[in-house]
Design an enzyme around this catalytic site. Structure first.
Site, PDB file in Angstrom:
ATOM      1  N   ASP A 117      29.729  41.278   2.743  1.00 37.04           N
ATOM      2  CA  ASP A 117      28.365  40.874   2.400  1.00 37.04           C
ATOM      3  C   ASP A 117      27.705  40.246   3.621  1.00 37.04           C
ATOM      4  OD1 ASP A 117      26.283  40.637   0.474  1.00 37.04           O
ATOM      5  OD2 ASP A 117      26.659  38.494   0.356  1.00 37.04           O
ATOM      6  N   TYR A 119      23.885  38.774   5.652  1.00 41.24           N
ATOM      7  CA  TYR A 119      22.893  37.700   5.537  1.00 41.24           C
ATOM      8  C   TYR A 119      21.722  38.111   6.424  1.00 41.24           C
ATOM      9  CZ  TYR A 119      21.666  32.605   5.525  1.00 41.24           C
ATOM     10  OH  TYR A 119      21.074  31.371   5.367  1.00 41.24           O
ATOM     11  N   HIS A 124      14.962  34.943   3.871  1.00 34.81           N
ATOM     12  CA  HIS A 124      15.979  34.257   3.073  1.00 34.81           C
ATOM     13  C   HIS A 124      16.696  33.198   3.898  1.00 34.81           C
ATOM     14  CE1 HIS A 124      19.278  33.568   0.294  1.00 34.81           C
ATOM     15  NE2 HIS A 124      20.142  33.942   1.214  1.00 34.81           N
ATOM     16  N   ARG A 133      18.709  22.131   5.463  1.00 31.25           N
ATOM     17  CA  ARG A 133      18.610  21.428   6.749  1.00 31.25           C
ATOM     18  C   ARG A 133      17.136  21.133   7.024  1.00 31.25           C
ATOM     19  NH1 ARG A 133      21.720  25.789   7.542  1.00 31.25           N
ATOM     20  NH2 ARG A 133      20.081  26.867   8.724  1.00 31.25           N
ATOM     21  N   GLU A 191      21.734  37.158  -6.398  1.00 27.64           N
ATOM     22  CA  GLU A 191      21.260  37.568  -5.088  1.00 27.64           C
ATOM     23  C   GLU A 191      20.879  39.037  -5.181  1.00 27.64           C
ATOM     24  OE1 GLU A 191      23.402  34.488  -1.990  1.00 27.64           O
ATOM     25  OE2 GLU A 191      24.184  36.538  -2.117  1.00 27.64           O
ATOM     26  N   GLU A 193      20.238  42.372  -3.796  1.00 30.46           N
ATOM     27  CA  GLU A 193      20.686  43.013  -2.560  1.00 30.46           C
ATOM     28  C   GLU A 193      20.680  44.538  -2.698  1.00 30.46           C
ATOM     29  OE1 GLU A 193      24.166  41.540  -0.659  1.00 30.46           O
ATOM     30  OE2 GLU A 193      24.048  39.544  -1.588  1.00 30.46           O
ATOM     31  N   ASP A 225      24.800  40.118  -6.119  1.00 30.05           N
ATOM     32  CA  ASP A 225      25.958  39.314  -5.729  1.00 30.05           C
ATOM     33  C   ASP A 225      25.819  37.936  -6.372  1.00 30.05           C
ATOM     34  OD1 ASP A 225      28.386  39.007  -4.429  1.00 30.05           O
ATOM     35  OD2 ASP A 225      27.462  38.124  -2.657  1.00 30.05           O
ATOM     36  N   ARG A 229      26.287  28.324  -6.972  1.00 28.29           N
ATOM     37  CA  ARG A 229      25.833  27.535  -5.831  1.00 28.29           C
ATOM     38  C   ARG A 229      26.541  26.192  -5.715  1.00 28.29           C
ATOM     39  NH1 ARG A 229      23.641  31.407  -2.742  1.00 28.29           N
ATOM     40  NH2 ARG A 229      21.902  32.468  -3.773  1.00 28.29           N
ATOM     41  N   GLN A 232      30.027  26.895  -4.401  1.00 27.38           N
ATOM     42  CA  GLN A 232      29.868  27.346  -3.019  1.00 27.38           C
ATOM     43  C   GLN A 232      29.598  26.175  -2.075  1.00 27.38           C
ATOM     44  OE1 GLN A 232      26.608  30.082  -2.552  1.00 27.38           O
ATOM     45  NE2 GLN A 232      26.946  30.387  -0.371  1.00 27.38           N
ATOM     46  N   TYR A 236      32.513  25.795   0.918  1.00 27.45           N
ATOM     47  CA  TYR A 236      32.293  26.760   2.000  1.00 27.45           C
ATOM     48  C   TYR A 236      32.506  26.201   3.399  1.00 27.45           C
ATOM     49  CZ  TYR A 236      27.676  25.221   3.704  1.00 27.45           C
ATOM     50  OH  TYR A 236      26.643  24.526   4.273  1.00 27.45           O
ATOM     51  N   LYS A 245      31.627  33.044  -4.880  1.00 29.16           N
ATOM     52  CA  LYS A 245      31.096  34.401  -4.758  1.00 29.16           C
ATOM     53  C   LYS A 245      32.009  35.465  -5.365  1.00 29.16           C
ATOM     54  CE  LYS A 245      27.430  33.924  -1.922  1.00 29.16           C
ATOM     55  NZ  LYS A 245      26.112  34.543  -2.095  1.00 29.16           N
ATOM     56  N   THR A 249      30.483  40.866  -8.587  1.00 30.30           N
ATOM     57  CA  THR A 249      29.404  41.520  -7.843  1.00 30.30           C
ATOM     58  C   THR A 249      29.049  42.778  -8.619  1.00 30.30           C
ATOM     59  OG1 THR A 249      30.219  40.706  -5.708  1.00 30.30           O
ATOM     60  CG2 THR A 249      28.729  42.602  -5.670  1.00 30.30           C
ATOM     61  N   THR A 338      20.919  38.784   0.557  1.00 30.78           N
ATOM     62  CA  THR A 338      19.755  38.569  -0.292  1.00 30.78           C
ATOM     63  C   THR A 338      18.484  39.082   0.367  1.00 30.78           C
ATOM     64  OG1 THR A 338      20.802  36.584  -1.171  1.00 30.78           O
ATOM     65  CG2 THR A 338      18.452  36.845  -1.577  1.00 30.78           C
ATOM     66  N   GLU A 352      16.039  30.028  -3.970  1.00 31.05           N
ATOM     67  CA  GLU A 352      14.756  30.011  -3.263  1.00 31.05           C
ATOM     68  C   GLU A 352      13.580  29.906  -4.237  1.00 31.05           C
ATOM     69  OE1 GLU A 352      14.833  33.175   0.068  1.00 31.05           O
ATOM     70  OE2 GLU A 352      16.405  33.715  -1.375  1.00 31.05           O
TER      71      GLU A 352
END
Length: 403
Positions: A117, A119, A124, A133, A191, A193, A225, A229, A232, A236, A245, A249, A338, A352
């Site tokens: 998978d 990114y 996204h 952040r 997600e 995808e 997917d 959260r 995760q 992670y 995850k 899927t 995503t 999001e």
């Protein structure tokens, strides 16, 4: 209406012909099928009746033999199928092998080898960066514009559309909690995808260059997917996604061959950083695809992400995935990551859309920050086709059930 007389403008007309695997009611026997409108053609039986040399590839319980056969076979089979459903001289022979979709059961169309998978959406990645952040000088990580970031996922839990998704359990810890707790995820997400299906394998130690994409990749499908959260977020660091995850899927029951999407090819967004030679596609044919995705929860559309905005293309992802010498296997699946557009209504995840739960969605059946048990998520999509007709992608649906 007879099955050959597909309504004008049907997104699953003869210009499309995606591949799947089906069985008849009460039977365990699976075989390759090709969708035409609201019918499915038993491709193996039709091939045998018409004396096709490719009958042995199509009369199988999985697409893998066809995937492994390579581009010449893919093109030949597609030309033959198009003729079988459009040339009047074939109709009498082929008609008995067309079955209403409502009368068959669809299955996972191929045996999944490895699953990766990516990114690849800048929109996204920037949204996620702003959420987690907010004080960073750049919402992207320093490597993002230089390589397609990805992770190796779990192939054993790739499931076909229509399969219920059991809410996963695991460890979670909010920032203010003194210690982690164990239990069902309370931040279950999606997600939106696109998945790419590898046909022809490669040799270990031999990277696949950008121009090898169409020789190795058979087609694409929609992919959801599912993501826990909260699990995760706790697990992670430092190695990336794992239990958050790997529980499910979902992929479409229909694989759209790349040859059906010629009119949908577009240039990717302008690159803002110089690329290393193995990723530099400035001299290559357009590597993006204009796919218009729709995300619905309980029948209510919440987002329409445009795949044409994806910064990294599927060809670049394949090149990066193999540049270290990793080999491809027939049935490998890799997800785009995503898909999110620049507008709020084009975001491909609830993370999001609700800004990490801060701004819940207003749905007809109540507010949603993240998914609740019983929620049904459906991804659908179309792409521009020949003479203005649409090419439909098979939808992906999954219902959340309690663990």
């Amino acid at each position: 209406m007879p099955p050959f007389e597909v309504p004008e403008g049907d997104p699953f007309g003869p210009h499309n012909l995606p591949y799947g695997v089906f069985s008849h009611a009460g039977s365990q026997e699976r075989t390759v099928g090709v969708r035409l409108g609201d019918h499915v053609l038993d491709a193996g039986a039709a091939a045998h009746a018409l004396g096709s040399p490719y009958a042995s590839l199509l009369a199988r319980p999985t697409l893998n033999p066809l995937l492994a056969a390579g581009r010449t076979a893919w093109s030949d089979v597609r030309r033959a199928l198009t003729a079988w459903v459009t040339v009047p001289a074939h109709q009498e022979t082929v008609a008995p092998f067309l079955h209403p979709l409502s009368s068959v059961t669809l299955h996972l169309p191929f045996e999944v080898a490895d699953y990766v998978d990516f990114y690849a959406s800048e929109n996204h990645a920037r949204n996620v960066g702003h959420i987690f952040r907010p004080d960073a000088a750049d919402s992207l990580t320093p490597n993002w514009k230089h390589l397609p970031i990805g992770y190796h996922g779990r192939s054993g839990t790739v499931v076909v559309s229509g399969t219920d998704v059991v809410r996963p359990s695991g460890q979670r810890k909010a920032p203010a909690d003194p210690a982690p707790v164990f239990g069902p995820s309370v931040r279950l997400d999606i997600e939106a995808e696109v998945g790419f299906v590898v046909g022809v394998p490669s040799t270990i130690g031999s990277p696949v260059a950008l121009d090898g994409f169409r020789e190795h990749v058979f087609g694409l499908c929609l992919l959801n997917d599912w993501s826990a959260r909260d699990i995760q977020a706790w697990e992670y660091v430092p190695l990336g996604p794992f239990l958050g995850k790997s529980f499910a899927t979902s992929v479409s029951a229909w694989i759209t061959p790349l040859d059906a999407l010629e009119e949908a090819r577009v240039a990717p967004p302008e690159r803002t950083h110089p690329l290393l030679p193995y990723l530099d596609d400035s001299g290559e044919e357009p590597g993006g695809y204009d796919l218009r995705i729709s995300v619905a929860i309980n029948g209510h559309v919440v987002s329409e992400p445009p795949f044409s905005t994806m910064y990294w293309t599927a060809a670049q992802q394949l090149a990066h995935m193999t540049v270290n010498g990793a080999s491809l296997r027939t049935g490998d699946l890799y997800g785009s990551g995503t898909v999110s557009g620049p507008e709020p209504a084009q975001r491909g995840s609830l993370l999001e859309l609700t800004w990490n739960g801060r701004d819940p969605l207003e749905l007809p059946d109540g507010k949603r920050a993240f998914l609740e048990d019983g929620d049904v998520v459906t991804l659908s999509a179309w792409a521009p086709g020949p003479a203005g007709v649409r090419v439909g992608l098979g939808e992906v649906t999954g219902r959340v059930v309690a663990g």
